[in-house]
Design an enzyme around this catalytic site. Sequence first.
Site, PDB file in Angstrom:
ATOM      1  N   GLU A 147     -12.649  -2.912  11.746  1.00 26.91           N
ATOM      2  CA  GLU A 147     -12.669  -2.136  10.506  1.00 26.91           C
ATOM      3  C   GLU A 147     -13.806  -2.569   9.567  1.00 26.91           C
ATOM      4  OE1 GLU A 147      -8.967  -2.247   8.403  1.00 26.91           O
ATOM      5  OE2 GLU A 147      -9.761  -1.164   6.691  1.00 26.91           O
TER       6      GLU A 147
ATOM      7  N   ASP B 205      -8.131  -9.343   3.714  1.00 23.30           N
ATOM      8  CA  ASP B 205      -7.862  -8.264   4.648  1.00 23.30           C
ATOM      9  C   ASP B 205      -8.965  -8.198   5.691  1.00 23.30           C
ATOM     10  OD1 ASP B 205      -6.928  -6.004   5.852  1.00 23.30           O
ATOM     11  OD2 ASP B 205      -7.528  -4.620   4.274  1.00 23.30           O
TER      12      ASP B 205
ATOM     13  N   GLU C 113       0.832  -1.204   0.000  1.00 19.16           N
ATOM     14  CA  GLU C 113       0.000   0.000   0.000  1.00 19.16           C
ATOM     15  C   GLU C 113       0.871   1.260   0.000  1.00 19.16           C
ATOM     16  OE1 GLU C 113      -2.757  -0.743   3.267  1.00 19.16           O
ATOM     17  OE2 GLU C 113      -4.014  -1.927   1.926  1.00 19.16           O
TER      18      GLU C 113
HETATM   19  C1  GCV Z   1      -2.584   0.193   8.429  1.00 25.04           C
HETATM   20  C2  GCV Z   1      -6.060  -2.298   5.359  1.00 25.04           C
HETATM   21  C3  GCV Z   1      -6.504  -1.068   6.097  1.00 25.04           C
HETATM   22  C4  GCV Z   1      -5.377  -0.068   6.256  1.00 25.04           C
HETATM   23  C5  GCV Z   1      -4.206  -0.770   6.959  1.00 25.04           C
HETATM   24  C6  GCV Z   1      -3.814  -1.985   6.130  1.00 25.04           C
HETATM   25  C7  GCV Z   1      -2.706  -2.789   6.775  1.00 25.04           C
HETATM   26  O1  GCV Z   1      -5.787  -2.002   4.033  1.00 25.04           O
HETATM   27  O2  GCV Z   1      -7.604  -0.501   5.447  1.00 25.04           O
HETATM   28  O3  GCV Z   1      -5.841   0.993   7.019  1.00 25.04           O
HETATM   29  O4  GCV Z   1      -3.121   0.097   7.132  1.00 25.04           O
HETATM   30  O5  GCV Z   1      -4.918  -2.838   5.982  1.00 25.04           O
HETATM   31  O6  GCV Z   1      -3.034  -3.799   7.390  1.00 25.04           O
HETATM   32  O7  GCV Z   1      -1.564  -2.413   6.667  1.00 25.04           O
END
Ligand code: GCV
Length: 611
Positions: A345, A317, A238
């Site tokens: 989340e 995820d 990411e």
């Molecule tokens: C900390 C997902 C979440 C992100 C998070 C990422 C990760 O994509 O939406 O907020 O980033 O996981 O686990 O690194």
Amino acid sequence: MSTQPRRTWLPFLNADIPAACDTPAKTAAFELELGCKTLGIEAPALQVMPDMGESYEIKDGVITGGERGVLYGVYAWLCAKAAGEEPPAGPQKPFYALRMLNCWDNADGTVERGYAGRSLWFEDGRLDWDGPRIRQLGRMLSSAGVNVLCVNNVNVRADAALLIEDEGLPELARLAAEFRRFGVRLMTSIEFSRPLAHGISTADPLDGEVQRFWRERADAVWAAIPDFAGFLVKADSEHRPGPFTYGRTHAEGANMLARAIKPHGGVLVWRAFVYNCMQDWRDTSTDRPKAAYETYAQLDGQFDDNVILQVKNGPFDFQVREPVSPTFYAMPNTRLALEVQLAQEYTGQQIDLYAMPPMWKELAQALPPETVSAVAAVSNLGRDDNYTGHPFAAVNLYGFGRFAWDPQSDPEAVTRRWARLSYRLPAAQEDALVDLLMHSREVYEKYTAPLGLCWMVNPHNHYGPNPSGYEYDLWGTYHKASRDAVGIDRTASGTGYLEQYPEALRAQYATPEACPDNLKLFFHRLRYDYRMADGRTLIQRIYDDHFEGCAAAEAMGEALKSLEIPEPDRAEALERMEKQIKNAREWRDVVNTFFHRLSGAEDEKGRKIYD
Ligand code: GCV
């Protein structure tokens, strides 16, 4: 000294810990005395045997344990007394040596995916905390069994990088001292490209100057905090920097850091959350769940022994339901950590009830606990008065700790223990609360994304329904619902994801008939008129689950009203329940309408589906 009682599952504690309790053993003595006084019971003797480490035994009126073990023993004894149960019999020791909480706290005080208020220890770019609160939290973590806390977000932004620099270390050392007395050691997330900020022209892990930079940093960190646990790294994920920029493998990147901290006894936790987050939805040759395995399985055996590869429980995820990640079965020569997410989340954001202990059981069944050597959970903590936003979300923190201590824990017993310590309800009400919690996950799953359907949430904030929200996006998150069918074929005839599993496991998912209902659409693309084992068509099952899930949420609301949960938790839980019911109705109607419009299939039961 604060006498303010805090809202935790430790009903016997309401005083601040004196500064003199600077080791777990001294804290244990204080907690025991205080706890016994509050409960009006006589204290057993304490005996510290340093060799016992984190182990303890409660026998013949004596709690014996190592420096940290004795503290675990005291909490176990006090919690048992407070719950009216027997303390654990025989020698006790944690299954996993590393039981970590990963906090996604940013230096500016915000928390990424945080649903319980601002950070408990960051404000305005620096560490800043309320002593009594932190000490209360230390008790909570220790009594649950958590022993490592990573204080900052894996997405290391702005001032968070300063934590391990000379200007940040004194404060970090003070925070470490707060938690040390509870047997909790600190860790920080680091930025792979940090050498660049120091005028070094590269962050290439094979570059001598880069290696020197990290060695010097490690020396400084451990000089300030000798029991520092290690570093956590999110790399090439990411948009975070990583070894790929320099044409290096993740083993090369991780080992370079691991070697810098090895002389100090630190561990390097390297996250395996690597995938293409810039995928074109038209590209059918890429299937995101395959990504971690494709990156890491080939590196098995190449990581140093103080590297731990941290793998999310599922290949996507933290969706409501995913199969266990195949990466766990593919790396017998690598130390692995299982990563779960307490922060809700995708699972209701600490508004909707979603108790996770049943999930621990499921994981322990699917993944023999010895497959991994550590466990980590993304924290659900924040500055809210109850620490977890929803007062009942604390069961997830407590449950994680108990699971990390003993992965074979009985989820219902853990849930009951938490409920009893927290609320002391009459027996029938306690049963009702435990029942509510134990079923909350399947209720949420039914009204949101049953049958292994993932990614129907609103993009970005991830709360509420949006069936097409991630369908044409860059994140590799597609369910491909069409007029006739939905789901992805991930078998050998489809994306081939299933091939990543050992043969024995493959058989469980290989055909739609063999595959359990709750993962059917994860592994298979099925027509709406596909007949499920119970004789219903797939489309009918989608409608039914959403109607039933929503009705179950409404029934949970009624059940909650009848419970005499002490205030303010009752009012807070009810207020959130109202929002949950609204959310459940929205999910039911949006998802059912979405599929009705696509398929044109009528609900056999003639319930209201919007056109
Ligand atoms: C900390 C997902 C979440 C992100 C998070 C990422 C990760 O994509 O939406 O907020 O980033 O996981 O686990 O690194």
